[in-house]
Design a protein around this motif. Structure first.
Motif, mmCIF file in Angstrom:
data_model
loop_
_atom_site.group_PDB
_atom_site.id
_atom_site.type_symbol
_atom_site.label_atom_id
_atom_site.label_comp_id
_atom_site.label_asym_id
_atom_site.label_seq_id
_atom_site.Cartn_x
_atom_site.Cartn_y
_atom_site.Cartn_z
ATOM 1 N N ILE A 100 7.865 1.213 10.789
ATOM 2 C CA ILE A 100 7.708 2.089 10.921
ATOM 3 C C ILE A 100 7.331 3.684 10.371
ATOM 4 N N ALA A 101 8.487 4.093 10.436
ATOM 5 C CA ALA A 101 9.080 5.640 9.701
ATOM 6 C C ALA A 101 8.680 5.860 8.409
ATOM 7 N N HIS A 102 9.165 4.624 7.980
ATOM 8 C CA HIS A 102 8.344 5.145 6.536
ATOM 9 C C HIS A 102 6.590 4.327 5.673
ATOM 10 N N LEU A 103 6.219 3.784 6.925
ATOM 11 C CA LEU A 103 4.754 3.613 6.379
ATOM 12 C C LEU A 103 4.362 5.443 6.879
ATOM 13 N N GLU A 104 5.284 5.415 8.250
ATOM 14 C CA GLU A 104 4.017 7.008 7.918
ATOM 15 C C GLU A 104 4.520 8.133 7.497
ATOM 16 N N ALA A 105 5.637 7.589 6.625
ATOM 17 C CA ALA A 105 5.304 8.815 5.678
ATOM 18 C C ALA A 105 4.504 8.878 4.980
ATOM 19 N N GLN A 106 4.004 7.788 4.868
ATOM 20 C CA GLN A 106 2.941 7.862 3.953
ATOM 21 C C GLN A 106 1.816 7.706 4.453
ATOM 22 N N SER A 107 1.657 8.202 5.421
ATOM 23 C CA SER A 107 0.149 8.460 6.106
ATOM 24 C C SER A 107 -0.549 7.045 7.224
ATOM 25 N N ILE A 126 0.677 -0.916 -0.259
ATOM 26 C CA ILE A 126 0.021 -0.138 0.200
ATOM 27 C C ILE A 126 0.922 1.541 -0.132
ATOM 28 N N ALA A 127 1.885 1.069 0.857
ATOM 29 C CA ALA A 127 2.700 2.528 1.215
ATOM 30 C C ALA A 127 3.588 2.710 -0.972
ATOM 31 N N SER A 128 3.783 1.547 -1.012
ATOM 32 C CA SER A 128 4.402 1.777 -2.662
ATOM 33 C C SER A 128 3.273 1.847 -3.504
#
Ligand SMILES: C[S@@+](CC[C@H](N)C(=O)[O-])C[C@H]1O[C@@H](n2cnc3c(N)ncnc32)[C@H](O)[C@@H]1O
Length: 316
Positions: A166-173, A127-129
């Motif tokens: 976590i940080a990577h995901l949060e960058a994508q809300s 989803i993040a990608s």
């Protein structure tokens, strides 16, 4: 079948190479996996060991977790990604179910057995990608995740892997609230405990989603299916009460397609006819797809095959 949200022709090349029909695991997944292998002293094992080796199904000991993580994690991830993207359009509404559930809002996700978290982590990072590529809007998504597994070691690996993204995901809300709990599919009390945790932790969600991935090896190899069946029924009954989507995905071995899935499906349709209905071509019991994927640390493209049952809550 309703129109797909993510059309095969729109698959981004950071996830799918259409010219060669090859999946590309999300970058963040490759990075966190590589780091974790190094941290656990498993990088060389992962490089050398044959990931197609039979009989590696995970288990309760630390060695079981390590071997599974080093040799099978990427295959599990690729199988989940294949189910989610369905780039060859062979899996009915599966892709829509994933995309709809995880497009935004609050989702109560139950990942059992979680192992080292391959299924949940792949869903989140895919989803993040898609958000990174602008294919999905960056709406706030909160995932209340409950991971259950009999192995404490596997659960620790899953939490550590999740911590690394976590940080990577949060960058994508995308915000994850994780609870990890011991779960023995053969134990009635243990199954009630994991379901209770899911009821408590994941409240007031827009969507409820259960992913069961790569469990047939354990259930069949050790002949545990019979003992596990009442507990699997319980999972399905409670998932149905929450109008959940349940996706159960397995490798496409002869044992799975000829024996395991037919047996599981017969059980659910005979014993729980009101709980769920199959919403795909009635002539096909389950759905299949295959392709290759780029191995995260080896220079080759293994095949990945998936067979899946997906069950959707009906209007009970
Ligand atoms: C092949 S792994 C799959 C894990 C994960 N879903 C994936 O796709 O990578 C099977 C998992 O089942 C777990 N397992 C084995 N026996 C179990 C049991 N009795 N109850 C619950 N989980 C069990 C193992 O610890 C292992 O993590």
């Amino acid at each position: 079948m309703s129109e797909r949200y993510l059309q095969p022709k729109d698959m981004p090349d950071n996830l799918w190479l259409s010219s060669s029909g090859t999946l590309v695991l999300p970058d963040a997944l490759v990075n966190v996996y590589e780091k974790m292998l190094k941290k656990k002293g498993l990088y060389e094992v992962a490089k050398e060991k044959d990931s197609e080796e039979e009989g590696v199904v995970g288990g309760i000991t630390e060695d079981d977790t390590k071997t599974h993580f080093a040799t099978r994690f990427s295959g599990s991830a690729a199988r989940t990604q294949l189910s989610m993207l369905d780039p060859k359009n062979e899996l009915g509404n599966a892709s829509n179910l994933f995309i709809k559930a995880f497009s935004g809002g609050t989702v109560g996700l139950l990942d059992i057995p979680s192992g080292a978290g391959a299924a949940a982590i792949t869903i989140l990072l895919t989803i993040a990608s898609l958000r990174e590529k602008g294919l999905l809007p960056r709406q706030r998504l909160v995932v209340k995740l409950v991971s259950g597994d009999v192995s404490e070691h596997a659960r620790l690996y899953a939490s550590e892997m999740l911590g690394g993204i976590i940080a990577h995901l949060e960058a994508q809300s995308i915000y994850v609230e994780e609870k990890s709990i011991e779960w023995d599919v053969c134990g009635a009390e243990s199954t009630s405990a994991v379901l209770y945790e899911w009821m408590q932790h994941a409240t007031n969600c827009h969507e409820y989603f259960v992913v069961m991935a790569n469990f047939s090896g354990f259930l069949q190899s050790s002949g545990k299916l019979k003992k596990a069946t009442p507990q699997l029924d319980e999972v399905i009954r409670w998932a149905a009460q929450r109008r959940s989507t349940v996706i159960w995905l397995e490798p496409q071995t002869n044992t799975v397609t000829k024996n395991f899935f037919p047996c599981v499906l017969k059980r659910f349709t005979d014993k729980l006819p009101r709980a769920f209905k199959k919403l795909w071509d009635e002539t096909a019991d389950f759905l299949k797809s295959h392709c290759t994927y780029i191995h995260p640390i080896k220079n080759y493209k293994p095949r990945v095959k998936v067979s899946l049952i997906r069950l959707e809550a009906s209007d009970i």
